[in-house]
Scaffold this active site. Sequence first.
Site, PDB file in Angstrom:
ATOM      1  N   HIS A  27       0.823  -1.200   0.000  1.00 28.01           N
ATOM      2  CA  HIS A  27       0.000   0.000   0.000  1.00 28.01           C
ATOM      3  C   HIS A  27       0.863   1.258   0.000  1.00 28.01           C
ATOM      4  CE1 HIS A  27      -3.666  -2.259   0.409  1.00 28.01           C
ATOM      5  NE2 HIS A  27      -3.212  -2.864   1.493  1.00 28.01           N
ATOM      6  N   ARG A  43       7.007  -6.056   3.251  1.00 28.57           N
ATOM      7  CA  ARG A  43       5.671  -6.578   3.003  1.00 28.57           C
ATOM      8  C   ARG A  43       5.410  -6.411   1.505  1.00 28.57           C
ATOM      9  NH1 ARG A  43       0.028  -5.625   4.627  1.00 28.57           N
ATOM     10  NH2 ARG A  43       0.245  -3.408   4.128  1.00 28.57           N
ATOM     11  N   ASP A  91      16.585  -9.958  -3.585  1.00 28.84           N
ATOM     12  CA  ASP A  91      17.877  -9.538  -4.122  1.00 28.84           C
ATOM     13  C   ASP A  91      18.355  -8.206  -3.557  1.00 28.84           C
ATOM     14  OD1 ASP A  91      18.200 -11.808  -5.649  1.00 28.84           O
ATOM     15  OD2 ASP A  91      17.551 -10.899  -7.536  1.00 28.84           O
ATOM     16  N   GLU A 114      -5.690 -12.738   6.794  1.00 30.99           N
ATOM     17  CA  GLU A 114      -6.466 -11.511   6.643  1.00 30.99           C
ATOM     18  C   GLU A 114      -7.894 -11.740   6.157  1.00 30.99           C
ATOM     19  OE1 GLU A 114      -3.759  -8.029   5.363  1.00 30.99           O
ATOM     20  OE2 GLU A 114      -3.232  -9.681   4.027  1.00 30.99           O
ATOM     21  N   ASP A 138      -7.703  -5.694   7.440  1.00 29.44           N
ATOM     22  CA  ASP A 138      -8.279  -6.490   6.356  1.00 29.44           C
ATOM     23  C   ASP A 138      -9.155  -7.620   6.884  1.00 29.44           C
ATOM     24  OD1 ASP A 138      -7.566  -5.537   3.672  1.00 29.44           O
ATOM     25  OD2 ASP A 138      -5.500  -5.774   4.351  1.00 29.44           O
TER      26      ASP A 138
END
Length: 253
Positions: A44, A71, A85, A149, A175
């Site tokens: 988000h 996240r 990476d 969630e 959520d």
Amino acid sequence: MTELRRAVRAGDPVVGTWISIGHPAVAEMSAELGFDFVVIDTEHSSMSISTVENLVRAVDAASGETKSVVRLPDDDPTRIKRILDTAVSGVIVPMVETAEQARGVVEATRYPPDGRRGVAGSRASTYGLELADYFERANDELLVMVQIESAKSVGHAGSIAAVDGIDALFVGPADLSASLGRFGETDSLDSEISAVLDAAGESDTAVGTIALDPEDVERWVETGFDFQVVGIDLDYLIDGARRAKRRYEDATR
């Protein structure tokens, strides 16, 4: 195994903070405060891979032992590979609802023969200079968490937690409440949270969450969560600014 992964798997009370502002100063400052980990949110926020890498650099440059966890926006293996990476210490994958999906997440974080992560020189392997060494230790070092969630994920929490390579479940109260038709009513989640904690306990898997309000910190400890993210950078900024503005307004009335 890194200290962060060991501590989470052991159920130690590690503490993190949430970063959604894509500036290295925020990440560095958070690390200087001594959190065990910071969560860099790419689900988000508008952060690019290069922004994430710069935030990870900032955390690494700070004094102390704070680690970076990202996240992700979803469980896409390509996204996971690119984030790993950058040399993060772990990932949180949102909206995982089945054991099959969880197994896919683990495979995406593991080099062969344990998984299907692609091999290349990157920041994680000192740009290829230490690729052989990184290849040997990466599978054991990366912290892998998945978010619970939805009602479906609550129902499958036990089988998700039991997947080999899933280090912890992370309950997303916003959520989860939305998926149950009770958005924002985190006080109504007691039965679902208890179900997740009980299900994860069967495989001795740690469970964490985020405190969306400072008063939630004690509540979540009492509820039985093993670890927490105790706030969000945007909220810290908003709350501090509101308090300062309100204090001035009160003083000039």
